[in-house]
Design a protein around this motif. Structure first.
Motif, mmCIF file in Angstrom:
data_model
loop_
_atom_site.group_PDB
_atom_site.id
_atom_site.type_symbol
_atom_site.label_atom_id
_atom_site.label_comp_id
_atom_site.label_asym_id
_atom_site.label_seq_id
_atom_site.Cartn_x
_atom_site.Cartn_y
_atom_site.Cartn_z
ATOM 1 N N LEU A 148 40.606 39.092 87.050
ATOM 2 C CA LEU A 148 40.163 37.717 87.279
ATOM 3 C C LEU A 148 39.617 37.593 88.698
ATOM 4 C CD1 LEU A 148 40.038 34.721 86.345
ATOM 5 C CD2 LEU A 148 42.342 34.457 87.294
ATOM 6 N N LEU A 149 38.387 37.125 88.798
ATOM 7 C CA LEU A 149 37.739 36.931 90.088
ATOM 8 C C LEU A 149 37.755 35.447 90.430
ATOM 9 C CD1 LEU A 149 34.623 39.228 89.510
ATOM 10 C CD2 LEU A 149 36.840 39.854 90.508
ATOM 11 N N ILE A 150 38.203 35.118 91.621
ATOM 12 C CA ILE A 150 38.330 33.725 92.025
ATOM 13 C C ILE A 150 37.391 33.452 93.192
ATOM 14 C CG2 ILE A 150 39.901 31.963 92.906
ATOM 15 C CD1 ILE A 150 42.179 33.571 91.570
ATOM 16 N N SER A 151 36.572 32.430 93.039
ATOM 17 C CA SER A 151 35.589 32.097 94.061
ATOM 18 C C SER A 151 36.287 31.606 95.333
ATOM 19 C CB SER A 151 34.647 31.001 93.550
ATOM 20 O OG SER A 151 33.866 30.488 94.605
ATOM 21 N N PRO A 152 35.790 32.036 96.494
ATOM 22 C CA PRO A 152 36.345 31.511 97.752
ATOM 23 C C PRO A 152 36.079 30.016 97.921
ATOM 24 C CG PRO A 152 34.401 32.884 98.167
ATOM 25 C CD PRO A 152 34.757 33.055 96.723
ATOM 26 N N ARG A 153 35.202 29.469 97.099
ATOM 27 C CA ARG A 153 34.919 28.034 97.194
ATOM 28 C C ARG A 153 35.886 27.185 96.363
ATOM 29 N NH1 ARG A 153 28.455 27.206 96.649
ATOM 30 N NH2 ARG A 153 27.808 29.355 97.043
ATOM 31 N N LEU A 154 36.766 27.822 95.620
ATOM 32 C CA LEU A 154 37.723 27.077 94.797
ATOM 33 C C LEU A 154 38.943 26.705 95.633
ATOM 34 C CD1 LEU A 154 38.666 25.992 92.028
ATOM 35 C CD2 LEU A 154 39.689 28.246 91.619
ATOM 36 N N ASP A 155 39.301 25.441 95.604
ATOM 37 C CA ASP A 155 40.522 24.972 96.248
ATOM 38 C C ASP A 155 41.711 25.667 95.586
ATOM 39 O OD1 ASP A 155 42.750 23.592 97.162
ATOM 40 O OD2 ASP A 155 41.893 21.607 96.861
ATOM 41 N N TYR A 184 25.615 39.323 84.484
ATOM 42 C CA TYR A 184 24.770 38.159 84.758
ATOM 43 C C TYR A 184 25.626 37.035 85.340
ATOM 44 C CZ TYR A 184 21.360 34.439 84.224
ATOM 45 O OH TYR A 184 20.481 33.406 84.492
ATOM 46 N N HIS A 185 26.788 36.788 84.740
ATOM 47 C CA HIS A 185 27.639 35.690 85.207
ATOM 48 C C HIS A 185 28.068 35.920 86.654
ATOM 49 C CE1 HIS A 185 31.260 33.120 85.546
ATOM 50 N NE2 HIS A 185 30.660 32.342 84.665
ATOM 51 N N ARG A 186 28.469 37.124 86.986
ATOM 52 C CA ARG A 186 28.920 37.415 88.345
ATOM 53 C C ARG A 186 27.789 37.259 89.363
ATOM 54 N NH1 ARG A 186 31.729 41.744 85.624
ATOM 55 N NH2 ARG A 186 30.045 43.168 86.223
ATOM 56 N N ASN A 187 26.569 37.559 88.958
ATOM 57 C CA ASN A 187 25.449 37.548 89.895
ATOM 58 C C ASN A 187 24.704 36.207 89.961
ATOM 59 O OD1 ASN A 187 24.812 40.406 91.129
ATOM 60 N ND2 ASN A 187 25.545 40.764 89.045
ATOM 61 N N HIS A 188 24.782 35.419 88.889
ATOM 62 C CA HIS A 188 23.978 34.204 88.835
ATOM 63 C C HIS A 188 24.775 32.916 88.659
ATOM 64 C CE1 HIS A 188 20.245 36.536 88.707
ATOM 65 N NE2 HIS A 188 20.855 37.327 87.836
ATOM 66 N N VAL A 189 26.045 33.020 88.279
ATOM 67 C CA VAL A 189 26.857 31.823 88.048
ATOM 68 C C VAL A 189 28.033 31.753 89.024
ATOM 69 C CG1 VAL A 189 28.207 30.506 86.366
ATOM 70 C CG2 VAL A 189 26.219 31.847 85.610
ATOM 71 N N PHE A 190 28.713 32.863 89.217
ATOM 72 C CA PHE A 190 29.881 32.925 90.080
ATOM 73 C C PHE A 190 29.516 32.505 91.499
ATOM 74 C CE2 PHE A 190 32.960 35.524 92.659
ATOM 75 C CZ PHE A 190 34.109 34.832 92.279
ATOM 76 N N LYS A 191 30.357 31.643 92.104
ATOM 77 C CA LYS A 191 30.108 31.130 93.443
ATOM 78 C C LYS A 191 30.731 32.085 94.467
ATOM 79 C CE LYS A 191 30.237 26.317 91.835
ATOM 80 N NZ LYS A 191 28.797 26.067 91.898
ATOM 81 N N HIS A 192 29.874 32.838 95.107
ATOM 82 C CA HIS A 192 30.341 33.757 96.141
ATOM 83 C C HIS A 192 30.564 32.993 97.444
ATOM 84 C CE1 HIS A 192 29.554 37.381 93.730
ATOM 85 N NE2 HIS A 192 28.536 36.678 93.229
ATOM 86 N N GLY A 193 31.043 33.655 98.460
ATOM 87 C CA GLY A 193 31.306 33.002 99.737
ATOM 88 C C GLY A 193 30.027 32.584 100.427
ATOM 89 N N GLY A 194 30.148 31.746 101.409
ATOM 90 C CA GLY A 194 28.993 31.322 102.180
ATOM 91 C C GLY A 194 28.523 29.940 101.832
#
Length: 313
Positions: A268-275, A303-313
């Motif tokens: 499970l990958l969790i975005s750094p933008r998630l509270d 595709y989801h990891r590269n275009h949907v998932f909210k990465h840091g920054g």
């Protein structure tokens, strides 16, 4: 409550786990087919006897009415069928010990109808029959032959299904065509998405059996979530069962908005933008492995990891 007999020799392995019935709208030559037209007669709460390989292997409860739908993924079956047909959502419960009607034909024969019978007088099935209604005397005799397994399976199904709620969802979809608050282009896109949702969820259920995070396996409480978003898909990808996950609503929200994703091996990958407090309040573990995905799912997850998932920054 009406009782129906469905001949699933070619489609049992798809329709029963997928939770649906599907038929073309007409014969290959365009002519009317009584058994296909019966699809539009099925109502929420109706009972369906599933006949396959000379045996009644399961019973189902309809949870909605027929919708015009693309053909589900039947594998090698149905290659000559039209690409558009009727889909009826049905939840099934399989019997531990399937019943062979031919072994009980003496009790059933007096009640076989003269027209549209599901069985020959010998007790053999009729390949030409897909879906036919059972007259009440025949349904009663068949229930008696099945015995306690019928009542116990029906109880399990009834405890899972709110047929009226499912029918409300169907009516809501039908009413969308009357909306005036959105333009025709948006309306058409919403209708296309809803039209494909039934068959898409059926296709997803052939690959996924539970929410990958919560473990919930009751399909009433799960959403079929596109991995590669619907808006970015071509016509094939929109209905591809490998382009979907069954997720609990709150997990679906996080996945759809890109606050979580999955690695190919299941991490499970969790975005750094998630509270992070959301994880605690929704009882989502900070570290979790959802289990590996298959090769076709990998491409969609990429595709989801590269275009949907909210990465840091």
């Amino acid at each position: 409550m009406r009782h129906w007999w469905v001949n699933q020799n070619q489609t049992y392995r798809s329709e029963v786990p997928g939770g649906f019935l599907w038929s073309p709208k007409t014969r290959a030559d365009g002519a009317r087919n009584h058994f296909y037209e019966n699809m539009r007669e099925v109502a929420p709460g109706d009972v369906v006897f599933s006949f396959c390989d000379t045996r009644i292997k399961a019973i189902g409860l309809a949870v909605g009415r027929a919708e015009s739908s693309p053909k589900p993924d039947f594998g090698g079956a149905g290659s000559t069928w039209a690409s558009e047909g009727w889909l009826v959502p049905v939840e099934f419960e399989e019997f531990g010990h399937p019943i062979r009607p031919k072994d009980h034909i003496e009790a059933l024969r007096p009640h076989l109808p003269g027209k549209y019978s599901p069985l020959q007088h010998s007790g053999d099935g009729l390949q030409s029959v897909y879906l036919t209604e059972l007259p009440p005397p025949l349904a009663t005799a068949l229930i008696a032959v099945i015995g306690e397994a019928y009542a116990s399976s029906l109880t399990i199904l009834q405890s899972k299904i709110d047929a009226e709620g499912s029918d409300d969802e169907f009516r809501h979809a039908e009413a969308m065509s009357g909306r005036t608050d959105i333009g025709e282009t948006s309306k058409r896109q919403l209708l296309l998405a809803r039209r494909g949702q039934g068959v898409f969820k059926a296709n997803v259920r052939l690959n996924e059996t539970r929410c990958r995070v919560t473990g919930v396996n009751d399909p009433r409480h799960l959403r079929a979530s596109h991995i590669k978003p619907w808006r970015a898909c071509d016509d094939v990808e929109k209905l591809d069962g490998c382009n979907g996950l069954l997720l609990a609503p709150h997990i679906d929200h996080l996945f759809d908005q890109g606050f979580i994703s999955f690695a190919d091996e299941g991490k499970l990958l969790i975005s750094p933008r998630l509270d992070r407090s959301i994880l605690t309040r929704w009882s989502i573990p900070g570290t979790w492995n959802a289990g590996p995905f298959n090769d076709r799912q990998h491409a969609y997850l990429h595709y989801h990891r590269n275009h949907v998932f909210k990465h840091g920054g």
